[in-house]
Design a protein around this motif. Sequence first.
Motif, PDB file in Angstrom:
ATOM      1  N   UNK A 113       0.801  -1.216   0.000  1.00 29.90           N
ATOM      2  CA  UNK A 113       0.000   0.000   0.000  1.00 29.90           C
ATOM      3  C   UNK A 113       0.835   1.267   0.000  1.00 29.90           C
ATOM      4  N   UNK A 114       1.950   1.263   0.733  1.00 32.55           N
ATOM      5  CA  UNK A 114       2.808   2.453   0.741  1.00 32.55           C
ATOM      6  C   UNK A 114       3.412   2.669  -0.636  1.00 32.55           C
ATOM      7  N   UNK A 115       3.813   1.572  -1.312  1.00 30.61           N
ATOM      8  CA  UNK A 115       4.360   1.693  -2.661  1.00 30.61           C
ATOM      9  C   UNK A 115       3.300   2.179  -3.633  1.00 30.61           C
ATOM     10  N   UNK A 134       7.818  -5.338  -3.704  1.00 29.59           N
ATOM     11  CA  UNK A 134       7.038  -4.186  -3.249  1.00 29.59           C
ATOM     12  C   UNK A 134       7.033  -3.022  -4.246  1.00 29.59           C
ATOM     13  N   UNK A 135       8.189  -2.513  -4.702  1.00 35.50           N
ATOM     14  CA  UNK A 135       8.118  -1.318  -5.547  1.00 35.50           C
ATOM     15  C   UNK A 135       7.456  -1.567  -6.893  1.00 35.50           C
ATOM     16  N   UNK A 136       7.656  -2.747  -7.466  1.00 27.00           N
ATOM     17  CA  UNK A 136       7.026  -3.008  -8.759  1.00 27.00           C
ATOM     18  C   UNK A 136       5.543  -3.296  -8.594  1.00 27.00           C
ATOM     19  N   UNK A 137       5.128  -3.872  -7.481  1.00 22.13           N
ATOM     20  CA  UNK A 137       3.700  -4.027  -7.228  1.00 22.13           C
ATOM     21  C   UNK A 137       3.049  -2.647  -7.114  1.00 22.13           C
ATOM     22  N   UNK A 138       3.717  -1.709  -6.448  1.00 23.34           N
ATOM     23  CA  UNK A 138       3.187  -0.356  -6.393  1.00 23.34           C
ATOM     24  C   UNK A 138       3.000   0.240  -7.774  1.00 23.34           C
ATOM     25  N   UNK A 139       3.945  -0.011  -8.658  1.00 23.74           N
ATOM     26  CA  UNK A 139       3.855   0.490 -10.026  1.00 23.74           C
ATOM     27  C   UNK A 139       2.706  -0.182 -10.776  1.00 23.74           C
ATOM     28  N   UNK A 140       2.561  -1.479 -10.616  1.00 21.41           N
ATOM     29  CA  UNK A 140       1.481  -2.212 -11.274  1.00 21.41           C
ATOM     30  C   UNK A 140       0.123  -1.726 -10.792  1.00 21.41           C
ATOM     31  N   UNK A 141      -0.016  -1.580  -9.483  1.00 21.52           N
ATOM     32  CA  UNK A 141      -1.286  -1.130  -8.922  1.00 21.52           C
ATOM     33  C   UNK A 141      -1.642   0.259  -9.444  1.00 21.52           C
ATOM     34  N   UNK A 142      -0.654   1.133  -9.538  1.00 21.34           N
ATOM     35  CA  UNK A 142      -0.921   2.462 -10.092  1.00 21.34           C
ATOM     36  C   UNK A 142      -1.379   2.353 -11.545  1.00 21.34           C
ATOM     37  N   UNK A 143      -0.746   1.481 -12.321  1.00 22.10           N
ATOM     38  CA  UNK A 143      -1.180   1.251 -13.699  1.00 22.10           C
ATOM     39  C   UNK A 143      -2.652   0.828 -13.740  1.00 22.10           C
ATOM     40  N   UNK A 155      10.889 -11.160 -14.691  1.00 25.02           N
ATOM     41  CA  UNK A 155      10.812  -9.788 -15.198  1.00 25.02           C
ATOM     42  C   UNK A 155      10.380  -8.770 -14.144  1.00 25.02           C
ATOM     43  N   UNK A 156       9.516  -9.183 -13.257  1.00 27.17           N
ATOM     44  CA  UNK A 156       9.086  -8.276 -12.194  1.00 27.17           C
ATOM     45  C   UNK A 156      10.224  -8.001 -11.217  1.00 27.17           C
ATOM     46  N   UNK A 157      11.035  -9.009 -10.955  1.00 27.20           N
ATOM     47  CA  UNK A 157      12.181  -8.817 -10.073  1.00 27.20           C
ATOM     48  C   UNK A 157      13.202  -7.866 -10.681  1.00 27.20           C
ATOM     49  N   UNK A 158      13.439  -8.006 -11.968  1.00 26.59           N
ATOM     50  CA  UNK A 158      14.396  -7.112 -12.619  1.00 26.59           C
ATOM     51  C   UNK A 158      13.936  -5.659 -12.500  1.00 26.59           C
ATOM     52  N   UNK A 159      12.643  -5.437 -12.654  1.00 24.08           N
ATOM     53  CA  UNK A 159      12.112  -4.082 -12.495  1.00 24.08           C
ATOM     54  C   UNK A 159      12.155  -3.646 -11.031  1.00 24.08           C
ATOM     55  N   UNK A 160      11.872  -4.551 -10.113  1.00 16.07           N
ATOM     56  CA  UNK A 160      11.925  -4.201  -8.683  1.00 16.07           C
ATOM     57  C   UNK A 160      13.321  -3.739  -8.286  1.00 16.07           C
ATOM     58  N   UNK A 161      14.347  -4.391  -8.806  1.00 18.67           N
ATOM     59  CA  UNK A 161      15.718  -3.967  -8.501  1.00 18.67           C
ATOM     60  C   UNK A 161      15.958  -2.531  -8.969  1.00 18.67           C
ATOM     61  N   UNK A 162      15.479  -2.194 -10.151  1.00 24.80           N
ATOM     62  CA  UNK A 162      15.628  -0.826 -10.643  1.00 24.80           C
ATOM     63  C   UNK A 162      14.928   0.163  -9.735  1.00 24.80           C
ATOM     64  N   UNK A 163      13.737  -0.200  -9.294  1.00 25.33           N
ATOM     65  CA  UNK A 163      12.962   0.714  -8.463  1.00 25.33           C
ATOM     66  C   UNK A 163      13.541   0.826  -7.061  1.00 25.33           C
ATOM     67  N   UNK A 177      -4.449  -6.056  -4.348  1.00 25.21           N
ATOM     68  CA  UNK A 177      -3.095  -6.624  -4.311  1.00 25.21           C
ATOM     69  C   UNK A 177      -2.989  -7.361  -2.984  1.00 25.21           C
ATOM     70  N   UNK A 178      -3.002  -8.682  -3.041  1.00 35.73           N
ATOM     71  CA  UNK A 178      -3.122  -9.462  -1.803  1.00 35.73           C
ATOM     72  C   UNK A 178      -2.545 -10.858  -2.012  1.00 35.73           C
ATOM     73  N   UNK A 179      -2.491 -11.619  -0.903  1.00 39.53           N
ATOM     74  CA  UNK A 179      -2.091 -13.019  -0.967  1.00 39.53           C
ATOM     75  C   UNK A 179      -0.651 -13.220  -1.386  1.00 39.53           C
ATOM     76  N   UNK A 180       0.275 -12.465  -0.788  1.00 41.40           N
ATOM     77  CA  UNK A 180       1.662 -12.531  -1.242  1.00 41.40           C
ATOM     78  C   UNK A 180       2.432 -13.714  -0.669  1.00 41.40           C
ATOM     79  N   UNK A 181       1.793 -14.509   0.158  1.00 42.66           N
ATOM     80  CA  UNK A 181       2.190 -15.891   0.441  1.00 42.66           C
ATOM     81  C   UNK A 181       3.626 -16.064   0.924  1.00 42.66           C
TER      82      UNK A 181
END
Length: 384
Positions: A16-18, A351-360, A64-72, A340-344
């Motif tokens: 949520x913060x992201x 976290x940062x790429x999920x924030x970007x996805x949710x904003x999209x 691919x999501x991890x690669x973007x998370x590292x950038x963020x 955005x839930x159930x991150x298991x």
Amino acid sequence: MSPTYDVIVIGLGGMGSAAAHHLSARGARVLGLEKFGPVHHHGSSHGGSRITRQSYFEDPAYVPLLLRAYELYDRLEQDTGREIATLCGGVMLGRPDSRPVSGSLLSAERWGLPHEMLDAKEIRRRFPTLTPRADEVALYEARAGLVRPENTVAAHLQLATRDGADLHFEEPMTRWEPYRDGVRVHTAEDTYTAGQLVICPGAWAPRLLTDLGVAFSIERQVMYWFQPTGGVRPFLPENHPIYIWEDAQGVQVYGFPSIDGPELGAKVAFFRKGTPCTPETIERTVHDDEVAAMADQVGRLIPSLPGRFLKAATCMYSNTPDEHFVIARHPAHPEAVTVAAGFSGHGFKFVPVVGEIVADLALDGTTGHPIDLFDPSRLTAAPA
């Protein structure tokens, strides 16, 4: 009635913060509502460290999501000056057919990620703290390491506030309903309206997302800190990697270098050996038999680690039946609600790429990121 917002974000933990940051950075008028104070320890986004890695054994689709998370994460450090990521390297240990080894190798090879395969002798030579069995091997990834959950949440909240988000703490949502072309959200203090609603409920998913139809389960997990025999120097990040080790019985343990000074030693935990709970009923006391079981298990791989028990803390996993995430427009409210839930137990590194996805999803209705794996319909469709 309070002013209308573009987006209301429910829950201001990791995801949520992201989301609040990425939404407000795009110029959206954002209201964030959080049940507790900022950077709290009641959910999942605490404990000083979380593993990050790219050779992802859970599924190559995450890479691919991890690669973007590292950038963020890099950008987050630059924008806030906070310490976020420490890439000390990581080893995925076990028998060659164990999930951490075979799954990590699959992702590394599929995506061309730099990695090395080490036999037991080479593991011991490079990392003298580790004592694998002769039949165990490891995938070594130099770009693996750890991220700081509290610093990450604080950094996202800092940037969201900088960009104009209204963040209300100690003000949980009591209910919401569709309203005109958007939503209306109620709290004990006020009623708010917005065009879009984002729900990042963490361990509160079973209560806040009952209409989603996903069988979320909440699991109590324990993190342990031990003072190694002989001190922490061999466990400093320049000497000691993060690790995930699966034994012959399939029990997984993960751990970290010593990052917070000798008084906190080194952190270790079981992966997926928790007990069912709810946020209201979770047992926060950690018992002696739990400490003994942890010391016995990790001591088989790292004999010097469980020298002296220092402390423990609890957190919660919010699991889906297949342990993959749920990130989507709400199928019952596709025009106005994103979830955005159930991150298991393996979500924080995203976290940062999920924030970007949710904003999209909230602002555009779609995202260019690959998220088909996270569609909740996979868990709610009637059997053929």
